[in-house]
Design a protein around this motif. Structure first.
Motif, short mmCIF file in Angstrom:
data_model
loop_
_atom_site.label_atom_id
_atom_site.label_comp_id
_atom_site.label_asym_id
_atom_site.label_seq_id
_atom_site.Cartn_x
_atom_site.Cartn_y
_atom_site.Cartn_z
N LEU A 8 0.81 -1.21 -0.15
CA LEU A 8 -0.11 -0.11 0.21
C LEU A 8 1.05 1.12 0.11
CD1 LEU A 8 -0.86 -2.08 2.37
CD2 LEU A 8 -2.54 -0.38 2.77
N GLY A 9 0.26 2.27 -0.68
CA GLY A 9 1.16 3.18 -0.84
C GLY A 9 1.48 4.40 0.28
N SER A 10 0.28 3.92 1.25
CA SER A 10 0.32 4.80 2.60
C SER A 10 -0.86 3.94 3.59
CB SER A 10 -0.53 6.05 2.54
OG SER A 10 -0.89 6.74 3.52
N ALA A 11 -0.68 4.22 4.63
CA ALA A 11 -1.71 3.40 5.60
C ALA A 11 -3.00 4.03 5.22
CB ALA A 11 -1.14 3.61 7.04
N SER A 12 -3.22 5.14 5.02
CA SER A 12 -4.39 5.62 4.67
C SER A 12 -5.23 4.99 3.16
CB SER A 12 -4.38 7.10 4.01
OG SER A 12 -3.62 7.23 2.79
N ASP A 13 -4.44 3.86 2.89
CA ASP A 13 -4.93 3.05 1.70
C ASP A 13 -5.61 1.80 2.50
OD1 ASP A 13 -4.37 4.76 -0.32
OD2 ASP A 13 -2.51 4.03 -0.28
N LYS A 14 -5.70 1.72 3.69
CA LYS A 14 -6.07 0.52 4.34
C LYS A 14 -7.42 -0.13 4.03
CE LYS A 14 -5.96 -1.58 9.28
NZ LYS A 14 -7.37 -2.10 8.92
N HIS A 39 7.31 6.66 -3.85
CA HIS A 39 7.78 7.97 -3.71
C HIS A 39 8.67 8.28 -2.47
CE1 HIS A 39 4.51 8.47 -6.76
NE2 HIS A 39 5.71 9.04 -7.41
N ARG A 40 8.02 7.80 -1.29
CA ARG A 40 8.61 8.34 0.20
C ARG A 40 9.85 7.34 0.48
NH1 ARG A 40 2.51 9.19 1.88
NH2 ARG A 40 2.42 11.46 1.36
N THR A 41 9.37 6.08 -0.10
CA THR A 41 10.39 4.87 0.51
C THR A 41 10.92 4.11 -0.72
OG1 THR A 41 8.71 3.55 1.13
CG2 THR A 41 9.54 5.08 2.78
N GLY A 59 -0.38 -3.96 -6.01
CA GLY A 59 -0.24 -2.66 -5.54
C GLY A 59 -1.43 -1.67 -5.56
N ILE A 60 -1.43 -1.00 -4.24
CA ILE A 60 -2.74 -0.17 -3.87
C ILE A 60 -2.13 1.03 -3.62
CG2 ILE A 60 -4.56 0.29 -2.29
CD1 ILE A 60 -4.56 -2.91 -1.65
N ALA A 61 -2.71 2.23 -4.38
CA ALA A 61 -2.03 3.49 -4.31
C ALA A 61 -2.98 4.43 -4.95
CB ALA A 61 -0.64 3.68 -5.17
N GLY A 62 -3.00 5.83 -4.37
CA GLY A 62 -3.96 6.90 -4.78
C GLY A 62 -2.86 8.12 -5.46
N VAL A 63 -3.70 8.89 -5.89
CA VAL A 63 -2.98 10.11 -6.54
C VAL A 63 -2.09 9.91 -7.63
CG1 VAL A 63 -3.41 11.97 -4.76
CG2 VAL A 63 -1.42 10.71 -4.37
N ALA A 64 -0.82 10.34 -7.40
CA ALA A 64 0.38 9.93 -8.76
C ALA A 64 0.76 8.37 -8.32
CB ALA A 64 1.28 10.84 -8.68
N PRO A 83 -6.22 1.53 -8.34
CA PRO A 83 -6.30 2.77 -8.03
C PRO A 83 -7.24 3.31 -6.75
CG PRO A 83 -7.34 2.29 -9.97
CD PRO A 83 -7.08 1.01 -9.48
N VAL A 84 -6.91 4.19 -6.03
CA VAL A 84 -7.38 4.60 -4.77
C VAL A 84 -7.94 5.87 -4.93
CG1 VAL A 84 -7.33 5.08 -2.38
CG2 VAL A 84 -5.95 3.07 -3.14
N SER A 85 -9.30 5.86 -4.62
CA SER A 85 -10.10 7.25 -4.80
C SER A 85 -9.72 8.25 -3.90
CB SER A 85 -11.68 6.76 -4.79
OG SER A 85 -11.76 6.63 -3.28
C1 RP5 Z 1 -0.40 7.77 -2.36
O1 RP5 Z 1 -0.71 9.01 -1.79
C2 RP5 Z 1 -0.91 6.75 -1.22
O2 RP5 Z 1 -1.34 5.69 -1.92
C3 RP5 Z 1 -2.31 7.63 -0.86
O3 RP5 Z 1 -3.21 7.00 -1.59
C4 RP5 Z 1 -2.10 8.82 -1.27
C5 RP5 Z 1 -2.08 9.66 -0.06
O4 RP5 Z 1 -0.97 9.38 0.78
P1 RP5 Z 1 -1.08 9.84 2.44
O5 RP5 Z 1 -0.83 11.43 2.29
O6 RP5 Z 1 -2.50 9.68 3.19
O7 RP5 Z 1 -0.21 9.36 3.14
O8 RP5 Z 1 0.76 7.80 -2.32
#
Ligand code: RP5
Length: 161
Positions: A8-14, A39-41, A59-64, A83-85
């Motif tokens: 997951l790109g972020s814990a916010s994608d949980k 991007h961050r790691t 792979g689960i991720a939002g934005v770019a 893709p995450v909304s």
């Molecule tokens: C992406 O940026 C993540 O997958 C997430 O969907 C989005 C926002 O990330 P956070 O700012 O919540 O960590 O890389």
């Protein structure tokens, strides 16, 4: 761990990840999930993918949303992107679906962690007849639910007449 590795790109994608994990567990597919942002790691993503013996990656991720593509760049195993909304939605969809030739990512719909899980299980089931059978049963359950819903739905209209 043969099975599925979810990044997951972020814990916010949980929430999206939870849907995938629930389906994989129901289907009896081994799954490991962790947060790793490309991007961050970036080094963490490389370490996790290179060090994994998973059959399929999600792979689960939002934005770019470069994460699924980054995973695909590091392995020749199948990679499914979710893709995450967010505020825009098309950003993550296009970031994952528009891969350059030679490095595909199988992209499912927005927030569709459940479909990513089913697709991963279908891939693994090609060489696992017992899992293929469980997938048939999963499909049968969906069929039965539609039939039951149809009955309830029709009865509702009949009752209202
Ligand atoms: C992406 O940026 C993540 O997958 C997430 O969907 C989005 C926002 O990330 P956070 O700012 O919540 O960590 O890389």
């Amino acid at each position: 761990m043969p099975g599925v590795l979810i990044l997951l790109g972020s814990a916010s994608d949980k929430e999206v990840c939870d849907r995938a994990v629930a389906v994989l567990r129901e289907l009896g597919v081994a799954v490991k999930a962790t947060v790793a942002s490309t991007h961050r790691t970036p080094d963490r993503v490389v370490e996790l993918v290179r060090g994994s013996d998973a059959d399929v990656f999600i792979g689960i991720a939002g934005v770019a949303a470069a994460l699924p593509g980054s995973i695909a760049a590091l392995t020749t195993k199948p990679v499914i992107g979710v893709p995450v909304s967010g505020k825009v939605n098309l950003d993550s969809i296009l970031s994952i679906v528009q891969m350059p030739p030679g490095i595909p990512v199988a992209t499912v719909g927005l927030d569709r962690g459940d479909n990513a899980a089913i697709l991963a299980a279908q891939m693994i089931a090609l060489k696992d007849p017992a899992l293929a059978k469980r997938l048939e049963q999963y499909r049968a359950k969906q069929r039965e639910k539609v039939h039951a819903d149809a009955k309830t739905f029709e009865a509702g209209y009949e009752g209202g007449r």
